[in-house]
Design a protein around this motif. Structure first.
Motif, mmCIF file in Angstrom:
data_model
loop_
_atom_site.group_PDB
_atom_site.id
_atom_site.type_symbol
_atom_site.label_atom_id
_atom_site.label_comp_id
_atom_site.label_asym_id
_atom_site.label_seq_id
_atom_site.Cartn_x
_atom_site.Cartn_y
_atom_site.Cartn_z
ATOM 1 N N GLN A 364 0.820 -1.219 0.000
ATOM 2 C CA GLN A 364 0.000 0.000 0.000
ATOM 3 C C GLN A 364 0.855 1.271 0.000
ATOM 4 O O GLN A 364 0.314 2.376 0.044
ATOM 5 C CB GLN A 364 -0.936 0.004 1.213
ATOM 6 N N LEU A 365 2.179 1.119 -0.037
ATOM 7 C CA LEU A 365 3.078 2.284 -0.079
ATOM 8 C C LEU A 365 3.279 2.668 -1.541
ATOM 9 O O LEU A 365 4.207 2.211 -2.202
ATOM 10 C CB LEU A 365 4.416 1.949 0.591
ATOM 11 N N ARG A 366 2.399 3.543 -2.038
ATOM 12 C CA ARG A 366 2.422 3.880 -3.466
ATOM 13 C C ARG A 366 2.647 5.381 -3.644
ATOM 14 O O ARG A 366 3.547 5.953 -3.049
ATOM 15 C CB ARG A 366 1.114 3.429 -4.116
ATOM 16 N N TYR A 367 1.829 6.023 -4.453
ATOM 17 C CA TYR A 367 1.955 7.463 -4.681
ATOM 18 C C TYR A 367 1.265 8.218 -3.539
ATOM 19 O O TYR A 367 0.564 7.607 -2.717
ATOM 20 C CB TYR A 367 1.353 7.828 -6.042
ATOM 21 N N PRO A 368 1.442 9.537 -3.422
ATOM 22 C CA PRO A 368 0.860 10.275 -2.291
ATOM 23 C C PRO A 368 -0.664 10.154 -2.231
ATOM 24 O O PRO A 368 -1.370 10.576 -3.144
ATOM 25 C CB PRO A 368 1.278 11.728 -2.565
ATOM 26 N N ASN A 369 -1.158 9.558 -1.167
ATOM 27 C CA ASN A 369 -2.594 9.470 -0.898
ATOM 28 C C ASN A 369 -2.759 9.049 0.555
ATOM 29 O O ASN A 369 -1.778 8.756 1.248
ATOM 30 C CB ASN A 369 -3.291 8.488 -1.861
ATOM 31 N N CYS A 370 -3.994 9.005 1.030
ATOM 32 C CA CYS A 370 -4.208 8.734 2.453
ATOM 33 C C CYS A 370 -3.827 7.302 2.832
ATOM 34 O O CYS A 370 -3.399 7.047 3.965
ATOM 35 C CB CYS A 370 -5.654 9.037 2.845
ATOM 36 N N HIS A 371 -3.942 6.349 1.904
ATOM 37 C CA HIS A 371 -3.529 4.972 2.201
ATOM 38 C C HIS A 371 -2.018 4.893 2.380
ATOM 39 O O HIS A 371 -1.525 4.255 3.317
ATOM 40 C CB HIS A 371 -3.962 4.030 1.075
ATOM 41 N N THR A 372 -1.279 5.525 1.462
ATOM 42 C CA THR A 372 0.183 5.518 1.564
ATOM 43 C C THR A 372 0.629 6.125 2.887
ATOM 44 O O THR A 372 1.497 5.581 3.580
ATOM 45 C CB THR A 372 0.795 6.302 0.387
ATOM 46 N N HIS A 373 0.023 7.250 3.265
ATOM 47 C CA HIS A 373 0.411 7.924 4.508
ATOM 48 C C HIS A 373 0.113 7.043 5.717
ATOM 49 O O HIS A 373 0.966 6.882 6.609
ATOM 50 C CB HIS A 373 -0.335 9.254 4.628
ATOM 51 N N TYR A 374 -1.070 6.450 5.748
ATOM 52 C CA TYR A 374 -1.433 5.637 6.910
ATOM 53 C C TYR A 374 -0.521 4.414 7.036
ATOM 54 O O TYR A 374 0.009 4.131 8.116
ATOM 55 C CB TYR A 374 -2.896 5.185 6.818
ATOM 56 N N PHE A 375 -0.339 3.692 5.945
ATOM 57 C CA PHE A 375 0.456 2.463 6.034
ATOM 58 C C PHE A 375 1.946 2.754 6.232
ATOM 59 O O PHE A 375 2.665 1.928 6.795
ATOM 60 C CB PHE A 375 0.211 1.584 4.809
#
Length: 467
Positions: A364-375
């Motif tokens: 889930q560590l991808r481009y800037p988004n809320c999922h990337t930030h959380y994980f």
């Protein structure tokens, strides 16, 4: 069938054993032109012409299947490739009567290719890959009809990944498999360059199938980001990730990505735990549910249900993000029920399970988004709060093995690892696994040097601090 029989009957052996035999494709080309003319007869209703075109493709598919069952390794894919490629080219030509801009024509081709997938007709694998990536087919699926063709292409790519998975997982790479893998990798590179939104939407489905040791292909899928986004430079000194405007936005993701968990009996128990933190023994129940039967484990190459584990991690993460929207992010993440569940799992799983669990988070560590930030916060929290050194070592392993392969590297992966090695809070360089041997120490320093901002590279790579 008559056209194929004529084609195969015309075979003239090559001058040398290595030379390709000569075939006459006159009958195949005649079949292609006949089908094209008939489906473009305006005197017939459109529905009947579409039905006829579907039957013409079914005839090719059934003949190929019967041929591969009868001939086995002697199966010759060239007549069938010629027929299907010819139909693709003919139907691609613009025509107001009927052409491949019609969604049912594309769907008919996709159904035919799905029926001839490599798991069913292995001898057709190379021809199949060329047909799926054909300029008259794949771009139309992706561009036309408001993304309605995307699920069709996702199913086709899933088919080739399922065929390749056992070979890639066991590193059983014969020369034909190496060539097929290279072709598949190039197709994914084309998608990354020209249609990154497709990979963004379906990354979860592909990561379910890509084996853990196939790191570069997974990185390629996870590196995709929308074309209208400009990625912040992860090497920017003092980059404040939580202040980026994109970091609060949800990512592009397939709507049924976590279907494996939503349809699981585990869902009700997990939802109860997220609300009440009970039952207290939920983690052992989750591990039991994630464990496959011996027969299924032998087939999958792992004793854990990886798609269910991936879906569980995504589902719990999404619930946490929704719950944290009205709270202070830092304290909300650290003291939340989802983080408690993740932390208990990281401590309770065995080595294999923990490795797959951390991989599911890293996916889930991808481009800037809320999922990337959380994980990213989850990875850093699990590292800092780990009670056992092996947990920190396995987290480092998952991040490091994704960084030491050739580019591209996902943006979220880079910012997470940079934070881990730069922030003194995590005491990364104090851990014994960073200096267990001179080779490992040099590897860590090399990766750190490539990840640090330019002004920190002048001999300022953090060194292991004596314990």
């Amino acid at each position: 069938e008559l056209a194929v029989t004529h084609c195969l009957g015309s075979e003239v052996p090559g001058a040398t054993p290595q030379a390709t035999s000569q075939l006459s494709f006159a009958a195949i080309d005649a079949y292609v032109r006949l089908v094209t003319r008939l489906v473009r007869r305006k005197e017939e209703a459109l529905a009947s012409r579409l039905a006829f075109f579907g039957r013409a493709l079914v005839a090719v598919v059934r003949t190929a299947m019967r041929d591969t069952d009868e001939r086995n390794v002697a199966f010759n894919a060239r007549p069938y490739f010629r027929a299907l490629a010819g139909l693709l080219n003919e139907m691609h030509a613009p025509n107001d009567a009927l052409d491949s801009s019609h969604p049912q024509v594309l769907a008919a081709f996709a159904s035919a290719f799905l029926a001839l997938q490599p798991l069913r007709v292995p001898g057709f694998a190379f021809a199949w890959l060329e047909l799926v990536s054909h300029r008259c087919f794949m771009p139309r699926l992706l561009i036309d009809h408001e993304q309605k063709g995307w699920p069709l292409l996702q199913r086709l790519l899933t088919a080739i990944l399922r065929f390749m998975e056992p070979h890639l997982r066991t590193a059983d790479l014969t020369e034909p498999i190496k060539l097929l893998y290279k072709g598949m990798l190039r197709m994914f590179l084309v998608l990354l360059h020209d249609f990154p939104e497709f990979l963004c939407n379906h990354h979860f489905n592909f990561c379910d199938i890509i084996p853990p040791n196939c790191i570069q292909l997974r990185n390629l899928v996870l590196s995709a980001y929308p074309r209208n986004m400009r990625l912040p430079d992860p090497f920017t000194p003092n980059l404040k990730v939580d202040l980026l405007p994109e970091i609060s936005q949800p990512p592009r993701i397939n709507a049924d990505a976590d279907h494996a968990f939503r349809s699981s009996p585990l869902r009700e128990d997990v939802e109860t735990f997220l609300k009440t933190r009970k039952p207290e023994n939920l983690v052992q129940h989750i591990i039991h549910r994630l464990t496959l039967t011996p027969a299924a484990a032998l087939t999958a190459g792992t004793k854990y249900n990886v798609p269910l584990l991936n879906a569980f991690v995504l589902y719990v993460g999404v619930q946490a993000i929704q719950a944290n929207r009205s709270k202070d992010t830092a304290s909300g993440i650290a003291q939340s029920a989802p983080m408690d569940l993740f932390q208990q799992l990281a401590q309770s799983l065995d080595l294999e399970g923990r490795y797959l669990f951390v991989n599911a988070i890293a996916n889930q560590l991808r481009y800037p988004n809320c999922h990337t930030h959380y994980f990213s916060c989850v990875v850093l929290y699990l590292f800092s709060e780990a009670k056992f050194g092996i947990v920190q070592e396995q987290i480092t392993r998952v991040l490091l093995e994704r960084l030491i392969v050739n580019r591209p590297h996902p943006w979220g992966l880079l910012i997470t690892f940079i934070e881990l090695i730069k922030n003194p809070r995590y005491k990364f360089w104090n851990h014994s696994f960073t200096k267990c041997s001179p080779e490992i120490e040099r590897l860590f320093e090399s990766v750190a040097r490539s990840c640090l901002p330019p002004e920190n590279k002048e001999g300022a790579v953090p060194k292991p601090v004596p314990a």
